[in-house]
Scaffold this motif. Structure first.
Motif, PDB file in Angstrom:
ATOM      1  N   VAL A 196     -27.571  -5.493 -18.722  1.00 17.92           N
ATOM      2  CA  VAL A 196     -27.210  -6.850 -18.323  1.00 17.92           C
ATOM      3  C   VAL A 196     -25.695  -6.996 -18.395  1.00 17.92           C
ATOM      4  N   ILE A 197     -25.083  -7.286 -17.235  1.00 18.24           N
ATOM      5  CA  ILE A 197     -23.648  -7.523 -17.165  1.00 18.24           C
ATOM      6  C   ILE A 197     -23.458  -9.022 -17.003  1.00 18.24           C
ATOM      7  N   PRO A 198     -22.953  -9.723 -18.024  1.00 24.46           N
ATOM      8  CA  PRO A 198     -22.845 -11.187 -17.947  1.00 24.46           C
ATOM      9  C   PRO A 198     -22.002 -11.638 -16.761  1.00 24.46           C
ATOM     10  N   GLY A 199     -22.472 -12.681 -16.081  1.00 27.33           N
ATOM     11  CA  GLY A 199     -21.740 -13.229 -14.964  1.00 27.33           C
ATOM     12  C   GLY A 199     -21.729 -12.358 -13.732  1.00 27.33           C
ATOM     13  N   THR A 249     -31.735  -2.574 -13.448  1.00 31.19           N
ATOM     14  CA  THR A 249     -32.874  -1.979 -14.130  1.00 31.19           C
ATOM     15  C   THR A 249     -33.227  -0.641 -13.488  1.00 31.19           C
ATOM     16  N   GLY A 250     -34.056   0.102 -14.206  1.00 31.56           N
ATOM     17  CA  GLY A 250     -34.648   1.308 -13.649  1.00 31.56           C
ATOM     18  C   GLY A 250     -35.829   0.933 -12.778  1.00 31.56           C
ATOM     19  N   PRO A 251     -36.828   1.787 -12.642  1.00 30.35           N
ATOM     20  CA  PRO A 251     -38.004   1.459 -11.837  1.00 30.35           C
ATOM     21  C   PRO A 251     -38.643   0.146 -12.269  1.00 30.35           C
ATOM     22  N   VAL A 252     -39.003  -0.681 -11.272  1.00 32.28           N
ATOM     23  CA  VAL A 252     -39.510  -2.033 -11.521  1.00 32.28           C
ATOM     24  C   VAL A 252     -40.910  -2.162 -10.952  1.00 32.28           C
ATOM     25  N   THR A 253     -41.797  -2.770 -11.736  1.00 28.65           N
ATOM     26  CA  THR A 253     -43.156  -3.068 -11.293  1.00 28.65           C
ATOM     27  C   THR A 253     -43.347  -4.576 -11.288  1.00 28.65           C
ATOM     28  N   PHE A 254     -43.854  -5.108 -10.188  1.00 30.21           N
ATOM     29  CA  PHE A 254     -44.099  -6.547 -10.084  1.00 30.21           C
ATOM     30  C   PHE A 254     -45.486  -6.844 -10.630  1.00 30.21           C
ATOM     31  N   GLU A 255     -45.565  -7.777 -11.600  1.00 29.47           N
ATOM     32  CA  GLU A 255     -46.832  -8.129 -12.241  1.00 29.47           C
ATOM     33  C   GLU A 255     -47.170  -9.588 -11.970  1.00 29.47           C
ATOM     34  N   ILE A 256     -48.451  -9.870 -11.804  1.00 31.49           N
ATOM     35  CA  ILE A 256     -48.971 -11.230 -11.693  1.00 31.49           C
ATOM     36  C   ILE A 256     -50.028 -11.396 -12.768  1.00 31.49           C
ATOM     37  N   GLU A 257     -49.802 -12.377 -13.659  1.00 34.73           N
ATOM     38  CA  GLU A 257     -50.702 -12.611 -14.787  1.00 34.73           C
ATOM     39  C   GLU A 257     -50.905 -11.328 -15.606  1.00 34.73           C
ATOM     40  N   GLY A 258     -49.836 -10.532 -15.748  1.00 40.07           N
ATOM     41  CA  GLY A 258     -49.897  -9.312 -16.538  1.00 40.07           C
ATOM     42  C   GLY A 258     -50.548  -8.141 -15.845  1.00 40.07           C
ATOM     43  N   VAL A 259     -50.994  -8.323 -14.609  1.00 37.33           N
ATOM     44  CA  VAL A 259     -51.660  -7.252 -13.868  1.00 37.33           C
ATOM     45  C   VAL A 259     -50.656  -6.622 -12.915  1.00 37.33           C
ATOM     46  N   PRO A 260     -50.391  -5.324 -13.016  1.00 38.12           N
ATOM     47  CA  PRO A 260     -49.435  -4.677 -12.105  1.00 38.12           C
ATOM     48  C   PRO A 260     -49.938  -4.728 -10.664  1.00 38.12           C
ATOM     49  N   THR A 261     -49.012  -4.884  -9.740  1.00 36.24           N
ATOM     50  CA  THR A 261     -49.312  -4.879  -8.315  1.00 36.24           C
ATOM     51  C   THR A 261     -48.766  -3.589  -7.695  1.00 36.24           C
ATOM     52  N   PRO A 262     -49.148  -3.291  -6.464  1.00 36.66           N
ATOM     53  CA  PRO A 262     -48.616  -2.082  -5.806  1.00 36.66           C
ATOM     54  C   PRO A 262     -47.125  -2.181  -5.471  1.00 36.66           C
ATOM     55  N   LEU A 263     -46.524  -3.355  -5.701  1.00 36.38           N
ATOM     56  CA  LEU A 263     -45.104  -3.519  -5.395  1.00 36.38           C
ATOM     57  C   LEU A 263     -44.270  -2.856  -6.489  1.00 36.38           C
ATOM     58  N   ILE A 264     -43.792  -1.643  -6.207  1.00 30.25           N
ATOM     59  CA  ILE A 264     -42.980  -0.870  -7.161  1.00 30.25           C
ATOM     60  C   ILE A 264     -41.660  -0.517  -6.480  1.00 30.25           C
ATOM     61  N   LEU A 265     -40.566  -0.794  -7.184  1.00 25.51           N
ATOM     62  CA  LEU A 265     -39.236  -0.493  -6.659  1.00 25.51           C
ATOM     63  C   LEU A 265     -38.566   0.567  -7.515  1.00 25.51           C
ATOM     64  N   PRO A 266     -37.766   1.453  -6.911  1.00 24.43           N
ATOM     65  CA  PRO A 266     -37.095   2.503  -7.700  1.00 24.43           C
ATOM     66  C   PRO A 266     -36.064   1.941  -8.658  1.00 24.43           C
ATOM     67  N   PHE A 267     -35.522   0.775  -8.362  1.00 28.64           N
ATOM     68  CA  PHE A 267     -34.574   0.119  -9.258  1.00 28.64           C
ATOM     69  C   PHE A 267     -34.549  -1.361  -8.901  1.00 28.64           C
ATOM     70  N   GLY A 268     -33.944  -2.144  -9.783  1.00 27.64           N
ATOM     71  CA  GLY A 268     -33.863  -3.579  -9.561  1.00 27.64           C
ATOM     72  C   GLY A 268     -32.453  -4.087  -9.752  1.00 27.64           C
ATOM     73  N   LEU A 269     -32.048  -5.010  -8.885  1.00 31.04           N
ATOM     74  CA  LEU A 269     -30.764  -5.693  -9.001  1.00 31.04           C
ATOM     75  C   LEU A 269     -31.034  -7.192  -8.930  1.00 31.04           C
ATOM     76  N   PHE A 270     -30.813  -7.899 -10.043  1.00 33.92           N
ATOM     77  CA  PHE A 270     -31.058  -9.334 -10.094  1.00 33.92           C
ATOM     78  C   PHE A 270     -29.720 -10.043 -10.299  1.00 33.92           C
ATOM     79  N   PRO A 271     -29.366 -11.008  -9.445  1.00 33.83           N
ATOM     80  CA  PRO A 271     -28.087 -11.716  -9.617  1.00 33.83           C
ATOM     81  C   PRO A 271     -28.060 -12.480 -10.928  1.00 33.83           C
ATOM     82  N   ASN A 272     -26.926 -12.431 -11.584  1.00 31.71           N
ATOM     83  CA  ASN A 272     -26.764 -13.083 -12.884  1.00 31.71           C
ATOM     84  C   ASN A 272     -25.444 -13.834 -12.896  1.00 31.71           C
ATOM     85  N   LYS A 273     -25.181 -14.523 -11.799  1.00 30.19           N
ATOM     86  CA  LYS A 273     -23.898 -15.196 -11.649  1.00 30.19           C
ATOM     87  C   LYS A 273     -24.150 -16.652 -11.317  1.00 30.19           C
TER      88      LYS A 273
END
Length: 884
Positions: free
Chosen positions: A223-226, A231-255
């Protein structure tokens, strides 16, 4: 004998002695950790630990004899604390002088520089410049009082925290912190001195629920502030259940604030346009004052569009947006009967000025220009745009000079996409002066003479406008459609009181019009019939050159108001009826501007009709032209208002309330003394009233005092009374009834109540109602036209009805249903009908829109995350109206 180096050492030793003595007594009686003991310390300690045990203090300096205090041997390590440590607890705190530690229990609070920590268990180690905190288990084994750590504007909650004051580093377990627009949850977190954070095992979400309804789960993150969360490999979960949506990495804006980025497109399929990617593009955050987005759409059958959007804002000054959309729309396959290709665009510009920015001037813009078929292909249109076929624009600037002269500049346009006409106004200018009283002394208000009320005002307006087919816009020959002119108006008026009850107003109006073109007409013979009679047409030629029109008129009016009331007495529910009569008589004079001396009218000889035809050389001019024929009219008008007072038991002050019977009943006509025949104009009667607060009733009729000719197309100079023994003949009548109802769940049940409790004691409780609202509008118009053909009455009747309604029902706090519809009485079918269903899914939302019939028949289903950060993470299914 003890030797004291200074008063400072004395205070330190005294504090040690008191602490040792109190601890010894407490331990002797077994009350050291008893929450209810009077020996417990309920207070706040604020001190510098270096003041308590100074670095230069050596034990042999305090004790020069053989006294030994082994149990109080103090390490000689120097603390690196830079500020005072302020700490307190809600329960108790304990000092460990030997290890230089302090323990806080129950709602412990630590404040050091910009750091704040709150937790049920807090441990401070001054040797290591370190603190440790965690929650505590209650008697049921539930952990409460988990630590909450704040540093500057950053805050988070965790299971355990270990933090070093000197290195600004920390090791945290089970942390939950708000980052950007979402929440970051980590199993193990390491905080670095530069506020960069490393996380092992965690997830990111915008859901506020303790157990998030969805999350992006990862094993490692930085986490780089501002800036951003990586992240590394990311799995999208709904209600704690993993979905087939898997990404090799994640970039989330934090600004915080605006940030540039990719706009994800919407994908789908249309039967007529093929598969598509819609509204994808890029967003640029140019500065705090400007931003720009560029979106585009592409379809597999050849359609495409581009949509740049530019927005700007300056606080306390102005704001606005410019939007342009251009596209090629193709329906069907080339060569097929239903193939269609159109070129469409839309230009929108809005500009708003802050009212305080320039008090004496204002600039605003509201531009909306579209091609005739643009809305047909716009899938995200509003209800109003779908049913609209007229659009208009205005760019306006207004200012004042010393609050005496007011200038207004306007550029405008109006178009009708149904008949494909386009009107341009480039520009329209008006200059207006304040009303001036030339004979009144400055500041005079009382004892006004008749000449003190004489007023004068000047108004100038200029306009250059064109009306044309939209196909001629920006094409050669467009200039021939423009018309222009300037109009000057100077009204001179005076108003005085006569006999206290009459108002007498006299006025003289002077108008001058300037035009740069006029018209000449002539009859052109181009053929002859079998009998040798000429056949031809009227040719109109435009004559360029400055022309001025001078016009004046005089008027005088007298009016008053008469009140009448009839009372029924206090024994009757109907207490009184009041009638207000407002009669007025006026006279207007205008000379005959058709005379040749004015030069405003000319004649040509019509060979077919074999007579001279008079015409105005300014026919069709934008500010009009004077009329031919002298006018000296006496206008008579009677206005009536009827009200009644009825008993009202709910009114505790007057005991009555007022009801309007007829809001206005107007009867008017005029007599033109300058005409040689047909001097009386038809009598106009109009009335309006409102019944039951929601029912509006209007009536209008025209009564003619003269008979019709044998063809039924014109009047003869004979009165109806002379021929048919009646005063007036009904020419037409118009009834219009409008009903507008606003209903909701309190309309019929203002307070729906039930009873609960035992038989002896019952109380009323409100029964919850399902929130709903509905609007119903209905208009009924009945029109009759009476024509005499060979003196046989022929009545043409026309009934016009419109019905529209909409309703909203909130079935549950999370379910909402909206319905809109109406009925087309002319075609005997439902008009535009739509249904919208909305479901609030906490951090998600679901929508279903359905138009079951008509031109816009379509449906759209979508489920998406509420957060704007993940607005493109959605599932959509739709069927376009273009597929019908």
């Amino acid at each position: 004998m003890l030797t004291f180096l200074s008063t400072r050492y004395f205070r330190a030793l005294l504090a040690l002695f008191v602490f040792i003595l109190s601890t010894t007594i407490a331990n002797a009686y077994g009350i050291a950790r008893s929450p209810s003991s009077e020996w417990e310390l309920y207070h706040t300690q604020i001190f510098d630990i270096q003041e308590l045990i100074p670095d230069t203090l050596q034990m042999n300096e305090l004790v020069k004899d053989s006294l030994k205090i082994d149990s109080l041997a103090v390490p000689q390590k120097v603390s690196q604390l830079n500020d005072i440590v302020d700490y307190n607890s809600g329960d108790s705190l304990r000092f460990d002088i030997k290890n230089r530690k302090v323990y806080l229990y129950k709602k412990g609070v630590i404040n050091y520089e910009k750091i704040n920590l709150v937790g049920d268990y807090v441990e401070i180690d001054f040797d290591k410049s370190e603190l440790f905190s965690k929650g505590m288990e209650d008697e049921n084994g539930k952990v409460t009082g988990s630590p909450v750590f704040k540093e500057s504007d950053k805050a988070f909650e965790a299971k355990q925290i270990r933090y070093n004051f000197d290195s600004k580093k920390g090791l945290i377990s089970g942390v939950k912190t708000e980052e950007g627009d979402g929440f970051l949850i980590g199993d193990k977190v390491k905080k670095m001195a530069d506020d960069v954070t490393f996380i092992e095992g965690g997830h990111y979400t915008t859901c506020q629920a303790p157990e998030p309804h969805y999350a992006f789960r990862f094993k490692k993150s930085k986490v780089i502030p501002g800036d951003m969360i990586i992240t590394g490999p990311v799995t999208f979960e709904i209600e704690g259940v993993p979905t087939p949506l898997i990404l090799p990495f994640g970039l989330f804006p934090n600004k915080a604030g605006q940030r540039s980025g990719i706009l994800m497109p919407t994908y789908g399929q249309s039967d007529m346009q093929g598969y598509f990617l819609m509204n994808g593009g890029y967003y640029w955050s140019l500065s705090e004052y400007f931003d720009l987005s560029l979106k585009g759409s592409v379809y597999t059958r050849g359609s495409w569009s581009l949509n740049p959007n530019f927005r700007y804002v300056k606080k306390y000054a102005y704001s606005g947006a410019f939007d342009f959309k251009y596209g090629i729309n193709i329906l069907g396959t080339e060569g097929s009967p239903d193939y269609q290709r159109t070129r469409d665009f839309r230009i929108q510009w809005t500009h708003t000025q802050d009212a305080k920015a320039r008090p004496n001037s204002k600039f605003s813009a509201n531009v909306n220009i579209v091609t005739a078929t643009f809305n047909q292909f716009e899938l995200q249109n509003t209800f109003e745009n779908k049913l609209s076929n007229t659009f208009q624009s205005s760019v306006n600037y207004s200012t004042s000079f010393n609050k005496k002269w007011f200038l207004n500049l306007n550029l405008g346009h109006r178009q009708n996409t149904r008949n494909e006409t386009f009107e341009l106004t480039l520009p329209e200018i008006s200059l207006t002066g304040t009303q001036v009283y030339p004979f009144r002394k400055k500041g005079k208000v009382g004892n006004l003479k008749w000449y003190d009320n004489i007023s004068l005002k000047y108004t100038m307006s200029a306009r250059n406008t064109a009306s044309m087919p939209d196909s001629m816009l920006f094409q050669p020959g467009m200039n021939k459609y423009f018309k222009n002119g300037i109009k000057h108006t100077i009204p001179l008026s005076s108003s005085i009181k006569l006999l206290k009850y009459f108002s007498w107003t006299n006025s003289a109006n002077f108008t001058e019009r300037w035009y740069l073109q006029s018209y000449d007409k002539s009859f052109i013979i181009d053929d002859y019939d079998e009998e040798g009679n000429p056949l031809g047409y009227v040719k109109s030629d435009t004559v360029s050159g400055f022309k001025a029109i001078h016009e004046y008129s005089l008027s005088s009016s007298l009016n008053t108001r008469v009140y009448g009331m009839y009372t029924f007495g206090s024994k009757f529910p109907l207490r009184a009826i009041r009638h207000v009569l407002t009669p007025s008589v006026s006279f207007t004079y205008r000379p005959d501007y058709g005379e040749s001396k004015y030069g405003y009218f000319k004649e040509y000889y019509d060979e077919e009709l074999e007579k001279y035809i008079q015409y105005s050389i300014f026919e069709g001019a934008i500010y009009g032209a004077p009329s031919s024929g002298k006018s000296g009219s006496v206008n008579i008008n009677l206005g009536n208002n009827f009200e009644m007072k009825v008993r009202d038991r709910n009114d505790t002050i007057t005991g009555t309330r007022k009801l309007v019977l007829i809001d206005n009943l107007s009867i008017s006509s005029n007599y033109n003394m300058a005409k040689d025949s047909l001097r009386w104009s038809p009598v106009m009667i109009s009335a309006r009233t409102k019944l039951f607060k929601n029912l509006d009733v209007r009536y209008a009729t025209t009564l003619d005092p003269y008979i019709l000719d044998s063809a039924g197309t014109g009047n003869l100079n004979q009165y109806e009374w002379t021929v048919n023994r009646r005063l007036l003949r009904m020419d037409n009548a118009n009834w219009k009834i409008g009903l507008n109802l606003r209903l909701n769940n309190e309309t019929f049940h203002p307070k729906q109540k039930g009873k609960t409790g035992d038989d002896d004691k019952k109380k009323e409780v409100s029964t919850p109602l399902i929130p709903w609202s509905a609007n119903v509008s209905y208009t009924f118009q009945y029109i009759t036209n009476h024509d005499y053909l060979n003196y046989v009455l022929d009545k043409e009747k026309k009934i016009i009805q419109t019905l529209g309604f909409n309703a909203n029902v909130q079935v549950t706090p999370n379910w909402k249903i909206s319905v809109r519809s109406g009925y087309d009485f002319q075609n005997n079918k439902l008009s535009y009908t739509s249904m919208d269903i909305y479901r609030d899914l906490h951090c998600w939302e679901m929508r279903f829109s359905w138009i079951p019939l008509g031109t816009w028949k379509s449906w759209n289903f979508g489920i998406n995350i509420k957060s704007s950060m993940f607005k493109d993470l959605k599932l959509e299914k739709k069927k376009s109206h273009l597929d019908n």
